[in-house]
Design a protein around this motif. Structure first.
Motif, PDB file in Angstrom:
ATOM      1  N   ASN A  66      -5.307   3.671  -9.779  1.00 59.01           N
ATOM      2  CA  ASN A  66      -5.672   3.733  -8.504  1.00 59.01           C
ATOM      3  C   ASN A  66      -6.611   2.800  -8.070  1.00 59.01           C
ATOM      4  OD1 ASN A  66      -3.977   6.110  -8.459  1.00 59.01           O
ATOM      5  ND2 ASN A  66      -5.455   7.571  -8.332  1.00 59.01           N
ATOM      6  N   PRO A  96      -0.959   2.746   2.204  1.00 57.10           N
ATOM      7  CA  PRO A  96      -1.071   4.315   1.952  1.00 57.10           C
ATOM      8  C   PRO A  96      -1.040   4.234   0.300  1.00 57.10           C
ATOM      9  CG  PRO A  96       0.694   3.665   3.133  1.00 57.10           C
ATOM     10  CD  PRO A  96       0.352   2.350   2.946  1.00 57.10           C
ATOM     11  N   SER A  97      -2.069   5.057  -0.117  1.00 62.11           N
ATOM     12  CA  SER A  97      -2.376   5.245  -1.304  1.00 62.11           C
ATOM     13  C   SER A  97      -1.369   6.483  -1.762  1.00 62.11           C
ATOM     14  CB  SER A  97      -4.003   5.628  -1.501  1.00 62.11           C
ATOM     15  OG  SER A  97      -4.598   6.367  -0.478  1.00 62.11           O
ATOM     16  N   ASP A  98      -0.497   6.518  -1.698  1.00 64.53           N
ATOM     17  CA  ASP A  98       0.401   7.666  -1.936  1.00 64.53           C
ATOM     18  C   ASP A  98       1.350   7.284  -3.105  1.00 64.53           C
ATOM     19  OD1 ASP A  98       2.186   5.791  -1.201  1.00 64.53           O
ATOM     20  OD2 ASP A  98       2.453   6.896   0.658  1.00 64.53           O
ATOM     21  N   GLU A  99       2.260   8.246  -3.698  1.00 68.47           N
ATOM     22  CA  GLU A  99       3.032   8.079  -4.759  1.00 68.47           C
ATOM     23  C   GLU A  99       4.036   6.994  -4.568  1.00 68.47           C
ATOM     24  OE1 GLU A  99       3.714  11.990  -7.274  1.00 68.47           O
ATOM     25  OE2 GLU A  99       4.115  12.676  -5.052  1.00 68.47           O
ATOM     26  N   ILE A 159      -3.743  12.579  -4.752  1.00 67.23           N
ATOM     27  CA  ILE A 159      -2.926  11.331  -4.783  1.00 67.23           C
ATOM     28  C   ILE A 159      -4.072  10.234  -4.432  1.00 67.23           C
ATOM     29  CG2 ILE A 159      -1.177  10.019  -4.419  1.00 67.23           C
ATOM     30  CD1 ILE A 159      -0.421  12.263  -6.280  1.00 67.23           C
ATOM     31  N   GLY A 160      -4.239   9.109  -5.281  1.00 73.16           N
ATOM     32  CA  GLY A 160      -5.007   8.065  -4.860  1.00 73.16           C
ATOM     33  C   GLY A 160      -6.556   8.190  -5.136  1.00 73.16           C
ATOM     34  N   TYR A 197       0.393   5.163  -6.745  1.00 69.05           N
ATOM     35  CA  TYR A 197      -0.851   5.773  -6.784  1.00 69.05           C
ATOM     36  C   TYR A 197      -0.442   7.135  -7.621  1.00 69.05           C
ATOM     37  CZ  TYR A 197      -3.111   2.397  -4.070  1.00 69.05           C
ATOM     38  OH  TYR A 197      -3.718   1.107  -3.739  1.00 69.05           O
ATOM     39  N   LYS A 256      -2.504  10.918  -9.518  1.00 71.35           N
ATOM     40  CA  LYS A 256      -3.151  12.109  -9.159  1.00 71.35           C
ATOM     41  C   LYS A 256      -4.672  11.904  -9.975  1.00 71.35           C
ATOM     42  CE  LYS A 256       0.016  15.884  -8.437  1.00 71.35           C
ATOM     43  NZ  LYS A 256       0.274  17.368  -9.311  1.00 71.35           N
TER      44      LYS A 256
END
Length: 340
Positions: A204, A231-234, A253-254, A238, A240
């Motif tokens: 991340n 966005p810091s998402d899957e 997440i992120g 990004y 866990k």
């Protein structure tokens, strides 16, 4: 006898002539009267037409006064009619105030957006320098001037008409010929450290550092961490990792991107930048001294600063064996002009 008969005939002829002349005069008089009557009738007809025309004009004006005026608000780029307002509700002072408030609220939502629709106000997405040295264009800053739009709509309600959105577009404050030289001198830098064995957090930090690397922050540009990183998402790769939420460390997440934003803050804080938005974590973090952190959350709190140093800047960010470094650079020509 013959003489006397001739005299009688002469007198008779004179009488006949007089009668004929009189008849002609009467006929001429009748003819003259008829012509005048016709002229009079024509004039009366013209006057009646003028009166009728004038009456229709007055009726039209009266109807226009009674008919509400309409104001159309349009997008200057697409000419799309976004909304219409009417003077019908402006018959009394109270309605005028109510309409003013209604328009004010609408203008605010139009500029800033709602839960379901983005507003016209758009933060700048900064330009970047690609691996090949070419400029990767972002997006300019766009502002819908709310007070100006409100004033224009209220003024237009007097006579009706069309109002275009007052949109102000600001491009990044640098020149393209400066770009090849922006990386020449490091004018500020800061390094933080992390446990390279924690895979999710490591990834991340790496992704968020890559997102701000080679970003150009022009003169007077406002940099937004959330807008730049995204966005810091899957979906964006990004993973866990532990993060601070409401005073507790929880997995999400992120987790770890706040170390990137905090490292950036400590680097630019050595220069004369102005802070637009900055927040601290709800818990102490170990990678920077207390009070030197800058927490972020996409769609929530952000770290934003304005480049008021007087020169364009280039951000460099990279990880190396458990360390994260953020550098702020500019050209040699600007080195002595930068404000600290």
């Amino acid at each position: 006898m013959l003489k006397n008969n001739g005299g009688k005939k002469g007198k008779f002829k004179k009488r006949i002539t007089l009668i004929m002349l009189a008849s002609l005069m009467v006929l001429a008089g009748c003819s003259e009267k008829t012509t005048k009557e016709k002229e009079l009738e024509t004039k009366i007809g013209e006057l009646q037409k003028q009166l009728e025309k004038s009456k229709k004009k007055e009726e039209k004006k009266l109807n226009e006064k009674e008919k509400p005026k309409v104001v159309k608000v349009v997008d200057p780029n697409t000419q799309e009619v976004l909304k219409t307002f009417s003077t019908k509700e402006m018959q009394s002072g109270s309605n005028h105030e109510k309409l003013n408030k209604e328009i004010e609220n609408w203008v605010k939502s139009l500029a800033r957006g709602t839960e379901n629709k983005a507003g016209y106000d758009q933060r700048m997405i900064p330009d970047k320098i690609g691996k090949d040295g070419q400029i990767i264009k972002g997006k300019p800053r766009v502002i819908l001037e709310e007070s100006e739009l409100l004033e224009k709509v209220m003024s237009a309600l007097e006579d009706g008409g069309t109002v275009e959105l007052p949109l102000y577009v600001t491009e990044s404050g640098y020149k393209e010929d400066e770009v090849p030289h922006l990386g020449e001198v490091v004018v500020a830098t800061f390094t933080t450290y992390f446990n390279k064995g924690v895979a999710g957090r490591n990834k991340n930090i790496e992704l968020s550092a890559q997102a701000i690397n080679n970003v150009i922050v022009g003169v007077n540009d406002t940099f937004s961490f959330n807008t730049t990183v995204g966005p810091s998402d899957e979906a964006h790769g990004y993973q866990k990792a532990m993060e601070a939420v409401n005073g507790k460390l929880v997995e999400g997440i992120g987790g770890g991107i706040c170390q990137t934003s905090s490292t950036l803050f400590n680097a630019v804080d050595k220069l004369a930048v102005s802070y637009v938005e900055k927040h601290h974590h709800s818990v102490n973090v170990g990678y920077v001294p207390k009070g030197r952190d800058a927490t972020v959350s996409y769609g929530g709190v952000d770290f934003r600063f304005q480049n008021t140093t007087g020169v364009p800047l280039l951000l460099k960010a990279y990880t190396n064996n458990g360390s994260l470094t953020v550098e702020v650079r500019t050209s040699k020509a600007n080195q002595n002009r930068i404000k600290r």
